[in-house]
Design a protein around this motif. Structure first.
Motif, short mmCIF file in Angstrom:
data_model
loop_
_atom_site.label_atom_id
_atom_site.label_comp_id
_atom_site.label_asym_id
_atom_site.label_seq_id
_atom_site.Cartn_x
_atom_site.Cartn_y
_atom_site.Cartn_z
N GLU A 1 0.87 -1.19 0.00
CA GLU A 1 0.00 0.00 0.00
C GLU A 1 0.89 1.22 0.00
O GLU A 1 1.90 1.27 0.70
N ARG A 2 0.52 2.18 -0.81
CA ARG A 2 1.25 3.44 -0.82
C ARG A 2 0.28 4.57 -1.15
O ARG A 2 -0.60 4.42 -1.99
N THR A 3 0.51 5.69 -0.48
CA THR A 3 -0.30 6.89 -0.72
C THR A 3 0.64 8.00 -1.17
O THR A 3 1.71 8.17 -0.61
N GLU B 1 0.56 12.24 -2.86
CA GLU B 1 -0.22 13.43 -3.19
C GLU B 1 0.25 13.99 -4.50
O GLU B 1 1.46 14.04 -4.78
N HIS C 1 -7.67 1.79 -5.91
CA HIS C 1 -7.21 3.17 -5.93
C HIS C 1 -8.32 4.05 -5.35
O HIS C 1 -9.45 4.01 -5.83
N ASP C 2 -7.98 4.80 -4.29
CA ASP C 2 -8.92 5.73 -3.67
C ASP C 2 -8.38 7.13 -3.84
O ASP C 2 -7.22 7.41 -3.50
N ARG D 1 -5.02 13.26 -3.10
CA ARG D 1 -4.32 12.19 -2.40
C ARG D 1 -4.80 10.89 -3.03
O ARG D 1 -6.00 10.62 -3.09
N ARG E 1 -4.52 6.85 -2.78
CA ARG E 1 -4.14 5.69 -1.97
C ARG E 1 -4.24 4.45 -2.85
O ARG E 1 -5.30 4.18 -3.44
N ASN E 2 -3.14 3.71 -2.96
CA ASN E 2 -3.06 2.54 -3.82
C ASN E 2 -2.82 1.30 -2.97
O ASN E 2 -1.94 1.30 -2.11
N ARG E 3 -3.57 0.25 -3.24
CA ARG E 3 -3.38 -1.02 -2.56
C ARG E 3 -3.35 -2.13 -3.63
O ARG E 3 -4.23 -2.17 -4.49
#
Length: 142
Positions: free
Chosen positions: A6-8, A10, A91-92, A101, A103-105
């Motif tokens: 997981e990585r977020t 911006e 992807h959020d 922002r 957020r990838n999982r």
């Protein structure tokens, strides 16, 4: 074994701009280093032709991808299935002051020896590639 990462990050782009990239199956596939080519079937289905440098895999593998959840412009989830692996990407997107922002999982389940180890070592780099591609795409759009 299942590999999860997981990585977020911006981005200096609007959620709509980031959504245009992340919801496009071709743009999503292109930065991934093991994807040699891909076929887009429609806006939610694509086939990735991947090449993994692992023993017992000496040809390109077709991974059938399908968007399983879409909530524009805040959430997308896709699933990729093949005889070698199953991948789930989520992807959020969230609007933040001056940008987005993201957020990838990712979860990868290997069906052959070596698949999980490969992705355990390389999935973080693949997310770097994805981030770079989104930043470059957003810069072109602006």
């Amino acid at each position: 074994m299942t590999v999860r990462v997981e990585r977020t990050f911006e981005l200096d782009a609007s959620p709509d701009e980031v959504w245009e990239f992340i919801a496009d199956p071709g743009k999503r596939a292109q930065p991934i280093s093991v994807v040699e080519s891909f076929d887009i079937h429609d806006e939610t289905h694509a086939t990735w032709h991947i090449s993994l440098p692992i023993p017992f895999v000496n040809r390109t593998i077709a991974v059938e991808t399908e968007d399983t959840e879409r909530d524009p412009p805040t959430h997308i989830e896709f699933v990729g299935r093949s005889r070698v692996l199953r991948v789930v990407g989520e992807h959020d997107l969230e609007a933040v002051d001056g940008g987005t922002r993201l957020r990838n999982r990712f979860t990868v389940e290997g069906k052959m020896p070596g698949v999980e180890q490969f992705f355990k070592r390389n999935l973080d780099d693949e997310l770097d590639n994805l981030e770079t591609a989104i930043r470059e795409d957003a810069a072109i759009e602006n």
